[in-house]
Write an enzyme that holds these catalytic residues in place. Structure first.
Site, PDB file in Angstrom:
ATOM      1  N   SER A   1       0.838  -1.199   0.000  1.00  0.00           N
ATOM      2  CA  SER A   1       0.000   0.000   0.000  1.00  0.00           C
ATOM      3  C   SER A   1       0.872   1.247   0.000  1.00  0.00           C
ATOM      4  O   SER A   1       1.704   1.439   0.900  1.00  0.00           O
ATOM      5  CB  SER A   1      -0.891   0.013   1.246  1.00  0.00           C
ATOM      6  OG  SER A   1      -1.475   1.300   1.394  1.00  0.00           O
TER       7      SER A   1
ATOM      8  N   HIS B   1      -1.393  -1.316  -4.066  1.00  0.00           N
ATOM      9  CA  HIS B   1      -2.665  -0.969  -3.431  1.00  0.00           C
ATOM     10  C   HIS B   1      -2.711   0.549  -3.238  1.00  0.00           C
ATOM     11  O   HIS B   1      -1.817   1.136  -2.618  1.00  0.00           O
ATOM     12  CB  HIS B   1      -2.756  -1.701  -2.094  1.00  0.00           C
ATOM     13  CG  HIS B   1      -4.044  -1.529  -1.371  1.00  0.00           C
ATOM     14  ND1 HIS B   1      -5.197  -2.214  -1.702  1.00  0.00           N
ATOM     15  CD2 HIS B   1      -4.372  -0.752  -0.307  1.00  0.00           C
ATOM     16  CE1 HIS B   1      -6.167  -1.874  -0.862  1.00  0.00           C
ATOM     17  NE2 HIS B   1      -5.698  -0.973  -0.012  1.00  0.00           N
TER      18      HIS B   1
ATOM     19  N   ASP C   1      -4.804   3.634  -1.849  1.00  0.00           N
ATOM     20  CA  ASP C   1      -5.863   4.002  -0.912  1.00  0.00           C
ATOM     21  C   ASP C   1      -6.364   5.417  -1.181  1.00  0.00           C
ATOM     22  O   ASP C   1      -5.655   6.396  -0.929  1.00  0.00           O
ATOM     23  CB  ASP C   1      -5.333   3.929   0.525  1.00  0.00           C
ATOM     24  CG  ASP C   1      -5.178   2.506   1.017  1.00  0.00           C
ATOM     25  OD1 ASP C   1      -6.147   1.731   0.924  1.00  0.00           O
ATOM     26  OD2 ASP C   1      -4.077   2.160   1.489  1.00  0.00           O
TER      27      ASP C   1
ATOM     28  N   MET D   1      -8.852   8.210  -0.010  1.00  0.00           N
ATOM     29  CA  MET D   1      -9.637   8.582   1.180  1.00  0.00           C
ATOM     30  C   MET D   1     -10.132  10.012   1.037  1.00  0.00           C
ATOM     31  O   MET D   1      -9.388  10.886   0.582  1.00  0.00           O
ATOM     32  CB  MET D   1      -8.765   8.496   2.436  1.00  0.00           C
ATOM     33  CG  MET D   1      -8.129   7.147   2.664  1.00  0.00           C
ATOM     34  SD  MET D   1      -7.229   7.167   4.238  1.00  0.00           S
ATOM     35  CE  MET D   1      -6.511   5.532   4.234  1.00  0.00           C
TER      36      MET D   1
ATOM     37  N   HIS E   1      -8.394   1.086  -3.777  1.00  0.00           N
ATOM     38  CA  HIS E   1      -9.296   0.888  -2.631  1.00  0.00           C
ATOM     39  C   HIS E   1      -9.928   2.230  -2.300  1.00  0.00           C
ATOM     40  O   HIS E   1      -9.259   3.130  -1.787  1.00  0.00           O
ATOM     41  CB  HIS E   1      -8.480   0.333  -1.448  1.00  0.00           C
ATOM     42  CG  HIS E   1      -9.272   0.177  -0.187  1.00  0.00           C
ATOM     43  ND1 HIS E   1      -8.666  -0.009   1.046  1.00  0.00           N
ATOM     44  CD2 HIS E   1     -10.613   0.164   0.057  1.00  0.00           C
ATOM     45  CE1 HIS E   1      -9.605  -0.121   1.975  1.00  0.00           C
ATOM     46  NE2 HIS E   1     -10.781  -0.006   1.416  1.00  0.00           N
TER      47      HIS E   1
ATOM     48  N   MET F   1     -12.019   4.551  -0.213  1.00  0.00           N
ATOM     49  CA  MET F   1     -12.650   4.811   1.079  1.00  0.00           C
ATOM     50  C   MET F   1     -13.314   6.177   0.986  1.00  0.00           C
ATOM     51  O   MET F   1     -12.857   7.171   1.566  1.00  0.00           O
ATOM     52  CB  MET F   1     -11.591   4.748   2.203  1.00  0.00           C
ATOM     53  CG  MET F   1     -11.196   3.308   2.524  1.00  0.00           C
ATOM     54  SD  MET F   1      -9.622   3.208   3.380  1.00  0.00           S
ATOM     55  CE  MET F   1      -8.524   3.301   1.983  1.00  0.00           C
TER      56      MET F   1
ATOM     57  N   MET G   1     -11.781  -6.043   5.634  1.00  0.00           N
ATOM     58  CA  MET G   1     -10.881  -5.139   6.367  1.00  0.00           C
ATOM     59  C   MET G   1     -10.506  -5.772   7.703  1.00  0.00           C
ATOM     60  O   MET G   1     -11.377  -6.226   8.454  1.00  0.00           O
ATOM     61  CB  MET G   1     -11.549  -3.781   6.608  1.00  0.00           C
ATOM     62  CG  MET G   1     -11.730  -2.906   5.371  1.00  0.00           C
ATOM     63  SD  MET G   1     -10.207  -2.511   4.482  1.00  0.00           S
ATOM     64  CE  MET G   1      -9.264  -1.625   5.729  1.00  0.00           C
TER      65      MET G   1
ATOM     66  N   ASP H   1      -6.774  -6.482   4.405  1.00  0.00           N
ATOM     67  CA  ASP H   1      -6.098  -5.179   4.414  1.00  0.00           C
ATOM     68  C   ASP H   1      -6.092  -4.651   5.843  1.00  0.00           C
ATOM     69  O   ASP H   1      -7.154  -4.413   6.427  1.00  0.00           O
ATOM     70  CB  ASP H   1      -6.860  -4.228   3.477  1.00  0.00           C
ATOM     71  CG  ASP H   1      -6.236  -2.842   3.381  1.00  0.00           C
ATOM     72  OD1 ASP H   1      -5.118  -2.629   3.901  1.00  0.00           O
ATOM     73  OD2 ASP H   1      -6.887  -1.965   2.767  1.00  0.00           O
TER      74      ASP H   1
END
Ligand code: DX5
Ligand code: ZN
Length: 219
Positions: free
Chosen positions: A10, A33, A35, A37, A66, A68, A137, A175
């Site tokens: 990540s 990965h 992320d 957010m 991913h 979020m 998660m 994750d």
């Protein structure tokens, strides 16, 4: 067991200012990965499509995005259009997960659905053919460097049993808190795809860290 093992570092734990060289350091990984957010779905903020587009352009490995973010129905398809190999949205953030997964596939991405620790797997496992990946998660989403939640092992096992029963080629990703001391438990419970932030980017040698994670999964 001879299940596949995929290691996906990540970049949340990478140096954001030197992202191109940080990506080169994990060229032996199966994917990177990414992320995203929005400081709303989770109490942290990273980056959006503009950054993901550049990561896509320079990464030596495919992108596992991913999301979020809230209102996934509106925003997730744009990440598939950028060419991401895989786009995972949260079940808690989507109004119509089945339609959204179909929209991601239509745009050429694998479709993933993520479950926060408090979200049961029931709805997802009833529709496994709609998803290419289920993300369980193993921390509360938002931050790297948290401890692996052992009480998620049962959920991992439930999803694994459902995938095996359905006979779909759905990847089971975990994750949060994945390290050489936790990965074997997650693998034994049924995971095949492992996100690792601090345990890869916190190491002096990320290539060695990736190799150690692969070895430790079987232990
Ligand atoms: C947390 C993110 C993770 C994070 C994992 O919300 O989704 O991908 O980078 O970091 P570690 O591996 O350090 O727990
Ligand atoms: Zn993540």
């Amino acid at each position: 067991m001879s299940r596949a093992i995929r290691i996906e570092p990540s970049i949340l734990s990478a140096d954001f200012v030197n992202m191109e060289s940080e990506l080169q350091r994990i060229a032996t990984a199966d994917a990177v990965h990414v992320d995203v957010m929005d400081n709303h779905f989770v109490p942290n903020l990273t980056f959006g499509p503009q950054m993901v587009k550049r990561v896509q352009a320079v990464s030596p490995v495919p992108l596992d995005v991913h999301l979020m973010i809230t209102d996934a129905d509106r925003w997730a398809p744009g990440y598939a259009e950028l060419g991401a190999f895989s786009v995972t949205f949260h079940a808690e953030a989507a109004t119509d997960p089945l339609a959204l997964a179909a929209a991601l596939r239509e745009r050429g991405s694998r479709a993933g659905i993520a479950l926060k620790p408090g979200t049961p797997a029931d709805e997802v496992i009833a529709h496994l053919d709609a998803y290419d990946q289920v993300l369980v998660m193993t921390v509360e989403p938002g931050f790297g460097g948290q401890g692996f939640m052992d009480d998620m092992l049962d959920k991992i096992a439930v999803v694994r049993a459902a995938i095996d029963a359905a006979g779909t080629d759905t990847w089971l990703q975990v994750d949060g808190g994945i390290s050489t001391s936790t990965i074997a438990r997650a693998y034994a419970a049924g995971a095949d795809t492992f996100v690792a932030g601090s345990s890869v980017y916190g190491a002096d040698d990320p290539v060695a860290a990736i190799a150690s994670l692969r070895d430790a999964a079987h232990a």
